[in-house]
Design a protein around this motif. Structure first.
Motif, PDB file in Angstrom:
ATOM      1  N   UNK A 547     114.056  32.652  60.452  1.00 39.89           N
ATOM      2  CA  UNK A 547     115.495  32.906  61.034  1.00 39.89           C
ATOM      3  C   UNK A 547     115.190  34.196  61.955  1.00 39.89           C
ATOM      4  N   UNK A 548     114.812  33.816  63.009  1.00 36.01           N
ATOM      5  CA  UNK A 548     114.309  34.777  64.181  1.00 36.01           C
ATOM      6  C   UNK A 548     115.896  35.308  64.639  1.00 36.01           C
ATOM      7  N   UNK A 549     115.788  36.419  65.473  1.00 28.94           N
ATOM      8  CA  UNK A 549     117.131  36.674  65.858  1.00 28.94           C
ATOM      9  C   UNK A 549     117.270  36.434  67.274  1.00 28.94           C
ATOM     10  N   UNK A 550     116.592  35.321  67.782  1.00 28.50           N
ATOM     11  CA  UNK A 550     116.930  34.757  69.205  1.00 28.50           C
ATOM     12  C   UNK A 550     116.897  33.135  69.090  1.00 28.50           C
ATOM     13  N   UNK A 551     116.927  32.615  70.133  1.00 30.21           N
ATOM     14  CA  UNK A 551     117.151  31.045  70.218  1.00 30.21           C
ATOM     15  C   UNK A 551     116.210  30.771  71.390  1.00 30.21           C
ATOM     16  N   UNK A 552     115.810  29.448  71.537  1.00 24.77           N
ATOM     17  CA  UNK A 552     115.080  29.160  72.747  1.00 24.77           C
ATOM     18  C   UNK A 552     115.858  27.944  73.594  1.00 24.77           C
ATOM     19  N   UNK A 553     115.278  28.168  74.779  1.00 25.35           N
ATOM     20  CA  UNK A 553     115.654  27.014  75.821  1.00 25.35           C
ATOM     21  C   UNK A 553     114.593  26.894  76.918  1.00 25.35           C
ATOM     22  N   UNK A 554     114.323  25.413  77.090  1.00 25.41           N
ATOM     23  CA  UNK A 554     113.170  24.925  77.605  1.00 25.41           C
ATOM     24  C   UNK A 554     113.692  25.117  79.269  1.00 25.41           C
ATOM     25  N   UNK A 585     109.106  15.111  86.249  1.00 22.09           N
ATOM     26  CA  UNK A 585     109.800  16.481  85.721  1.00 22.09           C
ATOM     27  C   UNK A 585     108.476  16.805  84.728  1.00 22.09           C
ATOM     28  N   UNK A 586     108.611  18.077  84.555  1.00 21.51           N
ATOM     29  CA  UNK A 586     107.544  18.822  83.522  1.00 21.51           C
ATOM     30  C   UNK A 586     108.152  20.020  83.075  1.00 21.51           C
ATOM     31  N   UNK A 587     108.200  19.922  81.703  1.00 21.50           N
ATOM     32  CA  UNK A 587     108.617  21.202  81.033  1.00 21.50           C
ATOM     33  C   UNK A 587     107.588  22.201  81.098  1.00 21.50           C
ATOM     34  N   UNK A 588     107.818  23.404  81.799  1.00 20.81           N
ATOM     35  CA  UNK A 588     106.739  24.181  82.173  1.00 20.81           C
ATOM     36  C   UNK A 588     106.722  25.644  81.095  1.00 20.81           C
ATOM     37  N   UNK A 589     107.899  25.891  80.361  1.00 23.38           N
ATOM     38  CA  UNK A 589     108.156  27.056  79.916  1.00 23.38           C
ATOM     39  C   UNK A 589     109.308  26.970  78.979  1.00 23.38           C
ATOM     40  N   UNK A 590     109.431  28.075  78.261  1.00 28.76           N
ATOM     41  CA  UNK A 590     110.741  28.087  77.582  1.00 28.76           C
ATOM     42  C   UNK A 590     111.111  29.833  77.493  1.00 28.76           C
ATOM     43  N   UNK A 591     112.271  30.019  77.421  1.00 30.50           N
ATOM     44  CA  UNK A 591     112.826  31.254  77.347  1.00 30.50           C
ATOM     45  C   UNK A 591     113.284  31.664  75.955  1.00 30.50           C
ATOM     46  N   UNK A 592     112.916  32.892  75.410  1.00 28.35           N
ATOM     47  CA  UNK A 592     113.422  33.188  74.029  1.00 28.35           C
ATOM     48  C   UNK A 592     114.807  34.140  74.510  1.00 28.35           C
ATOM     49  N   UNK A 593     115.899  34.012  73.930  1.00 30.24           N
ATOM     50  CA  UNK A 593     117.208  34.612  74.264  1.00 30.24           C
ATOM     51  C   UNK A 593     117.841  35.202  73.062  1.00 30.24           C
TER      52      UNK A 593
END
Length: 777
Positions: A547-554, A585-593
């Motif tokens: 249960x981290x205090x962030x979410x992720x988006x590719x 298309x290529x998923x290259x990274x993700x952000x933690x928000x």
């Protein structure tokens, strides 16, 4: 509570209510049983409360009994099942040898229909469910004895047709083929199902049967034509709904807007949906909340329960979506049907399926993308004489914003026709190989599908088919070709807890790049899991609870190459085109928000293979001189691309997740400022073509939606996109209005120039997330 009282309790005073439409109640009409229905069947139906049929039931059933293919297209809970049950039960009661194959798009719907049929006490009726969960010995029994087999197109395609000799008893006596919820079969999936149905009917004919097709559909445009596309045979339609309805209040609602740092920002639609679901459940109102994504359904259910805290009603809320294990889904379905659950946050998995009609209210978390789906979801509410309540909450999306301010686009527009193209060469090639492997292809088998002879000749050149004297094509490949109805790639990725090995769920292979990449936060029934490893070769994602205090988006990058051009509309400085493209298309990274602010904590790189798609696109170019007054050309084109994707469902039978786009100030193939919008399916699905045909309506609504938005620099309601791989940068709202103005002013009304098509050579795999997935067929 009345609908007005509920709307008031939900907060209509905050000015979020944009439009309220009353759908008046409808009285039922009754008619006598058709003369051909035997007394035993009438008595069995009356024992379950069906004393007399409604006229549309009797009319459709009579068409089927007399051997005409028929589709009954009436509203939700209008008793469409009786249209096929009357002739089927009659066949059983008269001890005839005719057998019936019932096909549903989901296993849940087939199981629910089998449960309902089990209530009829008609001698001679022998029903059986045959799907991917059916043990081998039960399947053998059904092959020999069952005269009403409940199944789905996937099992027919993967098991019945390849082993048709084992199913000879059923096929040789096949009298009826029932195609339930046939409006679902659209786009590429629809093309696959159409070709599967044609293979089924062909084998039935080979074994001496001539079955009648009986179809049921939600209210849709030209249902008979849609059924004809699926089967290749003429059909009649029954559309006059004579069932009763308690009426409904349908509210179009826009979440409250707050000023944050001087910019208007709407409250989260997911949060508003959770609030309404919690308040309705607390008042004892049986409610379905339709949410567009699996992740969103989990969030809404969890937040609704959290809002109720210690209230016992919190335990009567759950999420429902594809990806759950079969046993879990069946438990949830039973709890909902029997009233143990009061509120369910669901994807479109419950848009059809189990009998959940008779609910009090539905909440739509955003427009579902199609009017047929909108009315299907709204129709889930309403029981007895109690008026139903339906609320559509507008997402931060150009189309949703447009609709709540232009309600006539919902209430005064006809429902879309299903778009389905069985002649799509990407789909057709595999099915021609399968058909030839099942039984040599004849010239007559190719006559009903445009372009099929050319595709067959290409398959001969590739040494997959061989044409023998007499015009027949034979399968000569070394192995039976692999064709899946709901995509071209692997069936899915299993999600397992690393410490226990417990299987949590599944996700489509292509969607796994976005949803369960290494480091992704994955939600399941309100619980969150971090992905430790995604193994594409073994088809598994290993996760652990967290249960981290962030979410992720590719984040992804896209490259597009023009392969060929079909049609061109040249209008001075503007050129509009339709043609084939290849998208990589290529998923290259993700952000933690960070939660809840959305602040970006960091960006993590990923190493995932690219995915390639050959499809159909519409694109337009503008001479740079015509755009001299646009300050940020790249941002303007990018904003116009986002908004046009968001508004395309207004004129095409798609939603924004069915399509993709790309914009550039100087594309390598055109050397001009260019905006592309393409179908997200191999070979295309007809969406880009509709955009090309109606481009002035499409881009005119796009410009109006951007121009009428209250924001200063652009927001999710106009030019920002939830699926942008570049983090919605750069975007220029003012420039996008200028660019679209230039394009629209160029319209000269002349027809397009048709260019000879240069076909791509092969299809590339692509999987789409679909919550109507039936599991392992």
């Amino acid at each position: 509570m009345s609908s007005d009282q509920l709307i008031s309790a939900l907060g209509a005073d905050d000015e979020g209510l944009r439009h309220l439409r009353r759908v008046p109640p409808r009285r039922s009409a009754r008619t006598a049983w058709p003369e051909w229905v035997p007394e035993e069947v009438r008595r069995a139906l009356s024992e379950t409360g069906i004393v007399e049929p409604w006229p549309h039931q009797a009319e459709a059933a009579t068409h089927a009994f007399e051997g005409r293919d028929v589709v009954v297209a009436t509203g939700t809970a209008s008793g469409k099942s009786l249209a096929y049950l009357l002739p089927v039960l009659t066949e059983a009661a008269l001890d005839c040898e005719g057998r019936t194959l019932y096909l549903a798009p989901t296993k849940a719907l087939a199981a629910d229909q089998a449960r309902a049929v089990g209530e009829f006490d008609v001698g001679g009726l022998i029903p059986a469910i045959v799907d991917g969960d059916t043990p081998y010995e039960h399947r053998q029994w059904a092959q020999r004895f069952a005269n009403l087999v409940f199944s789905n197109p996937d099992l027919v395609h993967h098991s019945m047709l390849p082993r048709h000799r084992f199913w000879r008893s059923l096929l040789s006596n096949l009298k009826y083929v029932v195609v339930d919820e046939c409006h679902i079969y659209r786009g590429v999936f629809g093309a696959h199902v159409a070709l599967t149905l044609r293979r089924l009917l062909r084998l039935a004919e080979h074994y001496g049967a001539s079955p009648t097709v009986v179809a049921a559909s939600a209210t849709a445009a030209e249902p008979a034509a849609s059924l004809t596309t699926l089967t290749g045979r003429p059909a009649v339609q029954v559309t006059a709904d004579s069932s009763p309805s308690p009426g409904a209040s349908i509210a179009l609602w826009e979440p409250e807007t707050h000023l944050i740092e001087g910019e208007p920002q709407k409250a989260s639609t997911l949060s508003e949906t959770a609030r309404m679901l919690a308040q309705l459940v607390q008042r004892g109102v049986r409610t379905l909340a339709f949410v567009p994504s699996r992740r969103g359904a989990e969030i809404v259910a969890a937040e609704a329960k959290s809002r109720l805290g210690a209230d016992p009603a919190a335990e009567r809320i759950a999420a429902y979506r594809a990806g759950y294990l079969r046993e879990h889904r069946r438990d949830l379905e039973a709890d909902l049907r029997e009233g143990r659950l009061l509120g369910v946050a669901t994807t479109n998995a419950l848009e059809l399926g189990i009998d959940v009609t008779g609910l009090d209210a539905v909440v739509l978390c955003g427009y579902p993308g199609r009017l047929a789906s909108f009315w299907q979801q709204v129709g889930r509410a309403g029981r007895g004489e109690t008026e139903a309540l339906a609320i559509m909450l507008a997402k931060d999306d150009p189309l949703d914003t447009y609709l709540v301010h232009h309600p006539e686009a919902i209430f005064e527009r006809p429902v879309e026709a299903s778009v389905c193209d069985p002649s799509n060469p990407y789909v057709l090639a595999g099915h021609l190989c399968l058909a030839a492997e099942e039984l040599p292809l004849r010239e007559a088998d190719l006559a009903s599908i445009p372009g099929s002879r050319e595709v067959a000749e290409e398959l001969c050149e590739r040494k997959l088919l061989r044409r023998r004297p007499g015009g027949r094509y034979y399968w000569v490949g070394s192995e039976r070709p692999e064709v899946t109805l709901r995509g071209s790639g692997p069936m899915g990725i299993d999600i397992a807890e690393i410490s226990t090995g417990r299987l949590i769920g599944t996700v489509d292979a292509a969607a796994s790049h976005r949803l369960v990449h290494n480091g992704a936060l994955y939600l399941h029934q309100g619980e969150s899991y971090l992905v430790d490893e995604l193994d594409l070769d073994d088809g598994i994602a290993l996760v652990h609870a967290a249960k981290p205090p962030w979410t992720t988006s590719a984040q992804e990058i896209t490259h597009l190459e023009i392969l060929s051009t079909r049609e061109v509309r040249e209008m001075g400085a503007v050129t509009m085109c339709l043609g084939e493209v290849e998208v990589t298309t290529n998923v290259i990274s993700y952000q933690r928000r960070r939660i809840p602010t959305g602040e970006v904590i960091d960006t993590q790189l990923l190493d995932l293979p690219p995915q390639t798609l050959r499809t159909v696109a519409v694109w337009w170019t503008v001479e740079p001189e015509a755009l001299a007054g646009v300050a940020d050309l790249t941002g303007a084109l990018h904003a116009a691309e986002h908004a046009s994707i968001g508004l395309l469902p207004l004129i095409a039978t798609c939603d924004r997740w069915d399509i993709g786009g790309l914009s550039t100030a100087a594309h390598p193939d055109t050397e001009l400022p260019t905006v592309f919008v393409y179908d997200g399916h191999p070979g295309g699905a007809g969406f880009a073509e509709q955009a090309f045909r109606k481009w002035t309506d499409w881009l005119g609504a796009t410009r109006d939606a951007i121009d009428s938005c209250d924001c200063k620099a652009g927001c999710p309601s106009c030019i920002q996109s939830p699926k942008c791989g570049n983090g919605n940068e750069p975007l220029d709202k003012t420039g996008s209005i200028q660019v679209l103005g230039v394009v629209l002013e160029a319209d000269d009304g002349r027809p397009p120039t048709v260019i000879e098509i240069a076909k791509p050579t092969e299809a590339a795999p692509k999987e789409e997330e679909d919550d109507l997935w039936p599991g392992d067929f």
